[in-house]
Design an enzyme around this catalytic site. Structure first.
Site, mmCIF file in Angstrom:
data_model
loop_
_atom_site.group_PDB
_atom_site.id
_atom_site.type_symbol
_atom_site.label_atom_id
_atom_site.label_comp_id
_atom_site.label_asym_id
_atom_site.label_seq_id
_atom_site.Cartn_x
_atom_site.Cartn_y
_atom_site.Cartn_z
ATOM 1 N N THR A 410 0.796 -1.271 0.047
ATOM 2 C CA THR A 410 0.166 -0.043 0.067
ATOM 3 C C THR A 410 0.807 1.400 0.076
ATOM 4 O O THR A 410 2.022 1.147 0.271
ATOM 5 C CB THR A 410 -0.969 0.113 1.240
ATOM 6 O OG1 THR A 410 -1.575 -1.222 1.323
ATOM 7 C CG2 THR A 410 -1.956 1.270 1.323
ATOM 8 N N THR A 428 -3.522 0.925 -2.709
ATOM 9 C CA THR A 428 -3.413 -0.230 -2.530
ATOM 10 C C THR A 428 -3.225 -1.319 -3.762
ATOM 11 O O THR A 428 -4.271 -1.000 -4.670
ATOM 12 C CB THR A 428 -3.800 -0.908 -1.303
ATOM 13 O OG1 THR A 428 -3.226 -1.901 -1.011
ATOM 14 C CG2 THR A 428 -5.248 -1.116 -1.431
ATOM 15 N N GLY A 497 -0.509 -2.817 5.793
ATOM 16 C CA GLY A 497 -1.552 -3.925 6.244
ATOM 17 C C GLY A 497 -2.243 -3.597 7.389
ATOM 18 O O GLY A 497 -2.832 -2.248 7.748
#
Length: 593
Positions: A410, A428, A497
């Site tokens: 991302t 992302t 994440g």
């Protein structure tokens, strides 16, 4: 506007060299007939700034603003370059959440460009031969590819509030794709990682192998990599808009790549042509200190998680007349995370498809009571029940407990423009290099692994299970903060994440509670308290001491190195804009001259 400015410049240059009697008169008439460029909001005196993960991307955003574009135009330009220079993190084949603040209107809008599951998807989408697919198998399968939302987000946001020329926003990335960009350390290290190469198909697929591993070796640092296919794709989007991407040749290639072996997906051309960006109100909460925190609502975790963590932190702070050690504030930051993560893991999903009690989870009454439920250091993290606390029917029991992981492929962009408008956008392709499937110069995401691959848990359906046209839950937390007077104060966000939530919260605590600068807050060691183990970054100053302090308190501590945060932060100060970029990546924060 661009043509008008060019005309003025040419007239000014030509006049001194033209000796005809009427030449200067004609030039002056031409200049007088051109409408002067708008001066913008003269009440905004702080300047403009871009903070993003690559210097070339930052320069693209500044170039667009110099030519009359605003924060939205700059975000498009920045991200179009990021999709080229750090394809492991995001790109046209992925999606994003953009939080936009329009200062003149005093309005905040969220553009939800999250990828969606194909219409044929069912809750058992990741069940194969009666068994739930493992993460790596699912990650590299066509089942992992969601309908990309990034290009549609560009256009929806630009139509809503962009001020620059649509096509001009892609010019920097097109130039760079045609002329070549120098490969940076981050991209090289990802390509060279033996651990990563062992589990993804990037060097096995003929298309991606030829692009990323010429002569069988990963692109070296400094290698000048051109991408004519990417340039051609951007030119088509610049000329035709999103239809060039969601219909026709490019769309057909996306479907073909998605549905190819191994484990081809179920995407159709109709899935692509039917994609829509959701335009949503931001989810905002106000702290007792007066700061207002606004982020994206579900399926993003930002609005819920950031407000809940900061509210819990405030609720657990000692009274003014109570003396505590510095370690106490570390403890309550960890406890606030554990409580908020447990709630987020249980409740947050696509609110268009399932019930998500967003307002309840950030209700001050719930937060004050939830703060009293802080887990013992060696205790098990469990979700709270806002239904019971707020005097309604219980909510625990609606869903099975979901522990879906969210991988760190991302990027994040923070921008403030010359009129004081702001963009916080996190984009992302999910895991590193997405699904390892490439077409027309860009990689396709593996976003659907953000769903719970197991459709049920404990005999109950999971809120974040796959479904037809459903958007998977996201940890992305693009965030804006406003001060007591309602003025923009901070733009923040990060990749990483499921750790994104902790990374962003760290900057909020650092700046709002501790009075640190943007860069000082970013530089703090990352501390992630999701579940029963607290991860502490020990290769940053203060990290080893934090790990030892938490261990002494009785927490289960996992020491980490090589954290993958990519925080980009802008803070509005009395004397201008203060920027910060994460030293863990290659980004910069740069003001417009």
């Amino acid at each position: 506007m661009l043509m008008a400015i060019s005309g003025l410049a040419l007239a000014a240059c030509a006049a001194p060299d033209d000796t005809r009697p009427d030449a200067q008169t004609e030039a002056q008439k031409a200049a007088d007939s051109v409408e002067a460029p708008a001066l913008g909001d003269l009440s905004w005196t702080k300047g403009a700034m871009v903070a993003a993960a690559n210097p070339a991307a930052v320069e693209a955003g500044l170039e667009v603003m110099r030519n009359g574009g605003n924060a939205i135009d700059a975000a498009i330009a920045v991200h179009a370059v990021l999709g080229l220079v750090e394809p492991e993190s995001s790109g046209l084949g992925g999606g994003a959440f953009m939080v936009y603040y329009d200062r003149a209107k005093d309005e905040i809008t969220v553009f939800d460009g999250r990828e969606v599951a194909p219409a044929a998807a069912t809750p058992d989408y990741f069940v194969k031969d009666g068994k739930v697919m493992g993460f790596i198998e699912a990650w590299q399968s066509g089942h992992s590819v969601g309908v990309p939302g990034q290009v549609a987000l560009y256009k929806t946001a630009h139509d809503a509030a962009g001020t620059g020329d649509w096509a001009a926003n892609f010019a920097p990335a097109i130039r760079l794709a045609e002329n070549g960009f120098k490969v940076g350390e981050k991209l090289h290290e990802a390509l060279a990682s033996e651990r990563l190469r062992a589990v993804i198909n990037l060097d096995d697929n003929p298309v991606t192998s030829a692009y990323f591993y010429p002569d069988g070796e990963p692109l070296p640092v400094g290698y000048v990599r051109t991408n004519p296919d990417y340039a051609a794709t951007l030119k088509a989007i610049a000329a035709e808009g999103p239809s060039a991407f969601y219909k026709g040749e490019i769309a057909e290639s996306i479907v073909a790549a998605t549905n190819a072996a191994p484990d081809g997906g179920m995407m159709t051309l109709e899935d692509l042509s039917n994609y829509t960006v959701k335009v949503r109100p931001a989810l905002c909460g106000t702290l007792p200190t007066g700061y207002r925190i606004c982020s994206a609502p579900p399926p993003s975790s930002g609005g819920i998680a950031q407000n809940e963590i900061m509210g819990l932190y405030d609720a657990m702070k000692p009274a003014d007349n109570v003396r505590v050690t510095e370690d106490y504030f570390l403890k309550i930051f960890v406890d606030a995370q554990r409580l908020a993560y447990a709630d987020r893991d249980y409740y947050v999903a696509d609110a268009d498809k399932v019930t998500v009690p967003s307002d309840d989870l950030i209700n001050p009454v719930y937060i004050r009571e939830r703060a009293k439920q802080a887990f013992a250091p060696d205790g098990h993290a469990t979700p709270g029940d806002p239904g019971v606390i707020l005097g309604r029917s219980p909510m625990i029991g609606m869903w099975g407990q979901d522990q879906t992981e969210h991988a760190p492929g991302t990027t994040h962009v923070s921008i403030i423009d010359t009129d004081g408008n702001a963009v916080s956008m996190t984009a992302t392709v999910e895991s590193a290099f997405g699904s390892s499937r490439m077409t027309h110069g860009f990689l396709l995401n593996n976003q659907l692994t953000d769903f719970s691959r197991a459709p049920t848990a404990g005999g109950l359906p999971v809120a974040n299970a796959p479904g037809s046209g459903k958007r998977p839950r996201s940890s992305m937390s693009p965030t804006l903060v406003f001060d007591e007077a309602g003025d923009l104060f901070m733009v923040t966000g990060s990749p990483g994440g499921n750790s994104i939530i902790a990374y962003v919260a760290k900057t909020l605590v650092g700046v709002l509670e501790t009075g640190l600068t943007a860069q000082e807050a970013i530089n703090l060691p990352n501390i992630i308290a999701r579940g029963d183990t607290v991860a502490v970054e020990i290769d940053r100053e203060g990290g080893p001491e934090a790990a030892e302090a938490l261990r002494t308190m009785g927490y289960s501590v996992e020491e980490r190195t090589g954290e993958i945060s990519g925080l980009h932060v802008i803070v509005v100060r009395d004397d201008g804009l203060e920027g910060g970029a994460d030293p863990r990546r290659e980004g910069v924060a740069k003001a417009l001259e």
